[in-house]
Design a protein around this motif. Structure first.
Motif, PDB file in Angstrom:
ATOM      1  N   SER A 453      20.494 -26.244  52.325  1.00 48.00           N
ATOM      2  CA  SER A 453      20.269 -27.047  51.121  1.00 48.00           C
ATOM      3  C   SER A 453      21.549 -27.133  50.296  1.00 48.00           C
ATOM      4  O   SER A 453      21.814 -28.155  49.661  1.00 48.00           O
ATOM      5  N   SER A 456      24.162 -30.313  51.141  1.00 43.45           N
ATOM      6  CA  SER A 456      23.412 -31.539  51.371  1.00 43.45           C
ATOM      7  C   SER A 456      23.365 -32.331  50.078  1.00 43.45           C
ATOM      8  O   SER A 456      23.872 -31.895  49.052  1.00 43.45           O
ATOM      9  N   ARG A 457      22.737 -33.470  50.151  1.00 41.98           N
ATOM     10  CA  ARG A 457      22.643 -34.316  48.967  1.00 41.98           C
ATOM     11  C   ARG A 457      21.952 -33.563  47.831  1.00 41.98           C
ATOM     12  O   ARG A 457      22.404 -33.594  46.680  1.00 41.98           O
ATOM     13  N   ILE A 458      20.885 -32.856  48.167  1.00 43.42           N
ATOM     14  CA  ILE A 458      20.144 -32.123  47.140  1.00 43.42           C
ATOM     15  C   ILE A 458      20.997 -31.004  46.551  1.00 43.42           C
ATOM     16  O   ILE A 458      21.079 -30.835  45.334  1.00 43.42           O
ATOM     17  N   ARG A 460      24.238 -30.711  46.463  1.00 48.08           N
ATOM     18  CA  ARG A 460      25.319 -31.235  45.625  1.00 48.08           C
ATOM     19  C   ARG A 460      24.788 -31.652  44.270  1.00 48.08           C
ATOM     20  O   ARG A 460      25.435 -31.437  43.240  1.00 48.08           O
ATOM     21  N   ALA A 461      23.599 -32.222  44.256  1.00 47.54           N
ATOM     22  CA  ALA A 461      23.024 -32.616  42.969  1.00 47.54           C
ATOM     23  C   ALA A 461      22.750 -31.379  42.114  1.00 47.54           C
ATOM     24  O   ALA A 461      22.992 -31.375  40.904  1.00 47.54           O
ATOM     25  N   TRP A 462      22.283 -30.306  42.745  1.00 45.29           N
ATOM     26  CA  TRP A 462      22.058 -29.058  41.993  1.00 45.29           C
ATOM     27  C   TRP A 462      23.357 -28.579  41.349  1.00 45.29           C
ATOM     28  O   TRP A 462      23.392 -28.242  40.169  1.00 45.29           O
TER      29      TRP A 462
END
Ligand SMILES: Nc1ncnc2c1ncn2[C@@H]1O[C@H](COP(=O)(O)OP(=O)(O)OP(=O)(O)O)[C@@H](O)[C@H]1O
Ligand SMILES: [Mg+2]
Lengths: 612, 301
Positions: A453, A456-458, A460-462
């Motif tokens: 996680s 990943s896109r998620i 990186r958003a975190w």
């Protein structure tokens, strides 16, 4: 290739190098002689302390570890032996012996000095401990004296060696006295990037490092309470920076970054081998507790380290999982009385923790920073107090109140009873070893979830939310949703670990899930493990949790001062290494970390970031 | 690096005759007793570069925040391509408006590439589950995202620094990275808040080229700037905001020669004073004061 650190002469110990063409060096009168003398002394010291470990150090076996036998180093002597060998190796490497240069891709003399200090520290500590425990210096055998003298000699010699100059600095260090050299050793230049090795060698190094790690961990667990364990800590405190200054950790992290799969497999294999190396149930008991604690810390790291949500009530989710598993375990005192197979218990425990995570996260994640921290702290305590009160008196009987749920039966999966001893491939595996291996699967799962996680896109958003929530939202990140996701995922993982914990510990009760307590797991310790180890990393919380579990377990004689000592240690850590023991990959990038003119020094103070 | 990133949409017409991309009508923002933005209308059409100028504290940034959902305007609506925008920042970005910040707000501890990848968030859809499973779809999406991000880094000239931490970039490159990150969300309208603040003359020129190139790809631009030469050389239209109200809007020439604008920046002459003389004096002072530098008139304090 090789190093970027200019040794003062390049010619090693050859005939007097011509200094023509070099600026006169502002060191002691004749740098060449002083270096020569320094190496001679250090070498002699290393040899002496090595010899000392072959001799008895005291006359009685009363001192822990039995240091009385000639030619059989044991207990603390092993640490001195290791330090002496490492000193010798670093000395030879710094003298430019071909074949050993790879040992010091970074600084040479700083590493050597720190290693001699490690040797001095552990040997003199042993001497002190013998003197105090047995009452006086008369209890020393000659071997001890030789060790004391040898290690001192080595330190003096190492202090005479010139400091490592940072790359490009020409004579930046003024005529350095021993004290300045000592300070310099601690602040020595960051090691340069090491030269690449052939692939097989890299993989070999990774495997060897995992084996050494396993050995160090086993040594720490097996070390008896008191002196041997403190000696271990002293050694680790100096030897680790020494290897760091030598550039070995940087090289290792570069290697592991290149061979992620191999690293994970090797680390997993090493962890798998641990119970095999143990014969004592007490040690595997500690190991399984460490593993659970570390796994939960890694789960918390996802919440705190990646998404930047300061959760002070995390241990409650561990409790939710543990209680759920206990309720459906078929324990006699369970108010439900249900008995479901373990896999179902894990799923139920995870699901219940997930629901709790969502329910708690939904209102509280609308808050930020300190407010959020306080609210999560509140929810954590609410969990404990509710559990205490759901005893049939103050409320419906669900959790059996303060008595908790005792006598949780051992797991049985496909007829494999975890409570019994089994012989696997010729190895005796006791109850805790069984649970250890089971827990290792969960740890592997959490590591996988974390790594996948994160990258990943998620993930990186975190991290974007952690860095700057407003900017993240302006980039299209639905901050609330993603934070809730991180929070709930963290809760689920803790809940899963809780289901194993309930069985390992035989019982669950509300007192184990406090915010702060003198022994792990509790929310404060979990958070400390994350910060100590390094936020946002995989290995950081695992190492931090191991230390944090072992230290209280091994130093029970100073139980009263434990929290105070932790406090001091944490303050020191935040002052000198704010990124934690293991630095985040992002903070490790070697590009222009320093020397940027218009960039202020990085403000990485641990928790500060979560306030974004 | 010859590239202009490939976009699916055909380049929009160069002249500002496209349909309206942004229509803000009657936007008002009050903070307690302070009205930071008062009844501002502004339209940006496809393919246009519109400037927004005004003295410090005029409410330009506040207006941007109203457009992008960071503030909920007290009154007024904002439409993007005809639909009313919700007051949620990420939904505005999803709809197609991206922005940069006056005080650079990069993700300081992420690499340059990662910063741009975060900008791709709304245009990619891999959830947590697909990240955990890592199927071929996930890997393809990651690869595409990275490729697109690299195109943008090429476009802004940051490709060589892809693995540097954002906080280690020099100031001018941080501003460029913010633009690259905003472009990653494939916006139809880009809002730039003082993109050349703190830049050297050379960097300012480069930024001008960059903005023109962005327009070439069909993205309309609304830019706040205190550097008048930059604004008047770049924009098709300029709006002037003074004390929260729109004073005037028009071509650079109109705005440049409007007395009210000069007055807003430099103050009005006293009543009854021989105004012409003083104005001339002021102009002379301005001439000498800014000679040799850019004709920066802002930052009057
Ligand atoms: N969140 C807020 N709360 C209260 N007042 C605010 C807030 N944000 C802005 N203001 C006020 O609104 C006014 C306009 O500010 P704004 O930042 O929009 O000016 P600006 O035109 O961007 O100025 P500059 O050129 O200096 O960037 C100022 O008086 C400011 O103090
Ligand atoms: Mg502003």
């Amino acid at each position: 290739m090789t190093t970027q650190h200019t040794d003062l002469t390049t010619a090693g110990d050859g005939p007097a190098p011509t200094t023509a063409g070099r600026p006169p060096l502002p060191l002691n009168a004749d740098p060449h002689t002083s270096r020569r003398l320094g190496r001679l002394l250090t070498g002699a010291g290393a040899v002496l302390s090595f010899a000392a470990t072959m001799l008895p150090w005291t006359w009685t076996a009363e001192f822990p570890g039995d240091l009385t036998i000639a030619f059989y180093p044991a207990g603390l002597q092993l640490l001195t032996l290791a330090a002496a060998l490492l000193t010798a190796a670093l000395l030879l490497a710094s003298a430019g012996v071909t074949g050993l240069r790879w040992l010091t891709p970074g600084g040479k003399h700083s590493a050597l000095l720190l290693m001699t200090l490690a040797n001095l520290g552990v040997t003199w500590y042993t001497a002190g401990a013998i003197a105090t425990e047995l009452g006086g210096l008369v209890n020393f055998e000659p071997g001890m004296w030789i060790g004391v003298a040898g290690t001192l000699l080595a330190v003096i010699g190492a202090l005479a060696l010139p400091t490592d100059l940072p790359p490009g600095a020409d004579g930046g260090t003024p005529a350095a006295g021993p004290w300045q050299r000592l300070r310099h050793a601690f602040k020595a230049p960051a090691p340069g990037s090491p030269a690449p090795l052939p692939g097989w060698a890299e993989i070999l190094i990774i495997c060897a490092s995992c084996a050494i790690g396993l050995y160090a961990f086993a040594y720490g667990i097996e070390a008896e309470d008191g002196p041997p364990f403190i000696g271990f800590l002293v050694m680790a405190a100096f030897a680790a920076p020494a290897l760091g200054k030598a550039g070995l950790f940087r090289r290792l992290s570069a290697l592991t970054a290149r061979h992620r799969g191999v690293t994970l497999a090797a680390a997993f294999a090493a962890a798998l081998l641990f119970p095999v190396t143990q014969s004592n149930e007490a040690y595997t008991n500690i190991a399984v507790s460490v593993l659970i604690f570390a796994t939960v810390a890694l789960g918390l790291n996802m919440v705190v380290g990646l998404a930047g949500i300061l959760d002070l009530g995390y241990v409650a989710f561990l409790g939710v999982g543990a209680y759920t598993a206990a309720l459906v375990s078929g324990a006699e005192t369970s108010s439900i009385g249900l008995h479901v197979p373990f896999w179902a218990a894990v799923l139920i425990g995870a699901a219940v923790a997930l629901v709790f995570g969502l329910v708690i996260g939904f209102p509280s994640l609308r808050l930020h920073g300190d407010y959020l921290a306080i609210v999560t702290l509140g929810f954590g305590e609410i969990f404990r107090i509710s559990v205490q009160n759901l005893d049939g008196d103050s409320g419906p009987n669900v959790t059996n109140g303060p008595n908790g749920i005792p006598n949780i039966p051992d797991l049985e999966i496909f007829g494999f009873n975890f409570g019994d001893e089994h012989t696997l491939l010729g190895f005796e595996l006791g109850r805790f070893a069984n649970y250890y291996l089971l827990m290792l699967l969960f740890t592997a799962l959490v590591v996988t979830v974390f790594r996948r996680s994160d990258n990943s896109r998620i993930g990186r958003a975190w991290i974007a939310i952690r860095e700057d929530e407003t900017a993240a939202r302006a980039m299209g990140v639905n901050a609330f949703r993603l934070k809730l996701m991180a929070f709930a995922l963290g809760a689920t993982l803790a809940g899963m670990a809780g289901t194993v914990l309930a069985h390992v510990e035989f019982s669950v009760n509300p007192e184990s899930y406090k915010f702060v307590h003198t022994a792990p797991p509790n929310s404060a310790f979990l958070l400390i493990a994350v910060i100590l180890g390094g936020m946002g990393t995989v290995s950081g919380p695992l190492i931090g949790a191991a230390l944090l579990y072992l230290i209280p377990a091994k130093l029970q004689f100073m139980a009263d001062y434990q929290l105070l000592l932790f406090g001091i240690a944490l303050i020191l850590l935040m002052r000198f290494r704010p990124e934690g023991l293991i630095a985040d990959r992002r903070k490790q990038l070697e590009f222009h970390e320093t020397g940027q003119l218009d960039i202020p020094a990085p403000a990485t103070a641990g928790l500060g970031k979560t306030e974004a | 690096m010859t590239t202009t990133p490939t976009t699916d949409s055909a380049p929009a017409p160069r002249s500002g005759t496209g349909g309206a991309v942004l229509e803000a009508s009657g936007v008002t923002m009050r903070f307690g007793g302070l009205t930071a933005v008062r009844d501002v209308d502004l339209t940006v059409r496809a393919g246009e570069i519109v400037g927004l100028i005004g003295p410090n504290g005029a409410g330009k940034t506040t207006f941007f925040n109203c457009l992008t959902g960071l503030y909920i305007p007290t009154e007024g609506t904002v439409r993007y391509k005809g639909t009313v925008l919700p007051h949620r920042s990420h939904l505005v970005t999803q709809a197609g408006i991206a922005r940069t910040f006056q005080n650079i707000r990069l993700f300081a501890n992420m690499t340059v590439l990662e910063n741009v990848l975060v900008g791709r968030h709304t245009r990619t859809h891999e959830g947590l589950l697909s990240a955990l499973v890592r199927g071929p779809g996930f890997r393809r999406a990651e690869r595409d995202s990275e490729q697109r991000a690299m195109e943008l880094l090429d476009f802004t000239g940051l490709a060589a620094k892809r693995d540097h931490l954002a906080r280690n970039l020099p100031y001018g490159e941080q501003r460029k990275l913010e633009i690259a990150r905003a472009l990653a969300s494939e916006p139809g309208l880009l809002l730039l808040d003082e993109p050349t603040a703190g830049m050297t003359a050379i960097e300012t020129t480069a930024t001008r080229e960059l903005v023109l190139a962005i327009r070439e790809q069909g993205t309309a631009v609304l830019v706040i700037e205190h550097d008048m030469r930059f604004i008047f050389n770049l924009c098709d239209r300029v709006a002037v905001l003074v004390q929260g109200q729109k004073l005037i809007e028009g071509t650079p020439e109109t705005v440049q020669n409007d007395d009210r604008v000069i007055a807003a920046y430099l103050g009005t002459p006293f009543d009854g004073e021989p105004g012409e003389a003083e104005a001339a004096e002021v102009r002379a002072a301005e001439q000498t004061g800014t000679a040799g530098t850019d004709t920066t008139q802002g930052k009057a304090d």
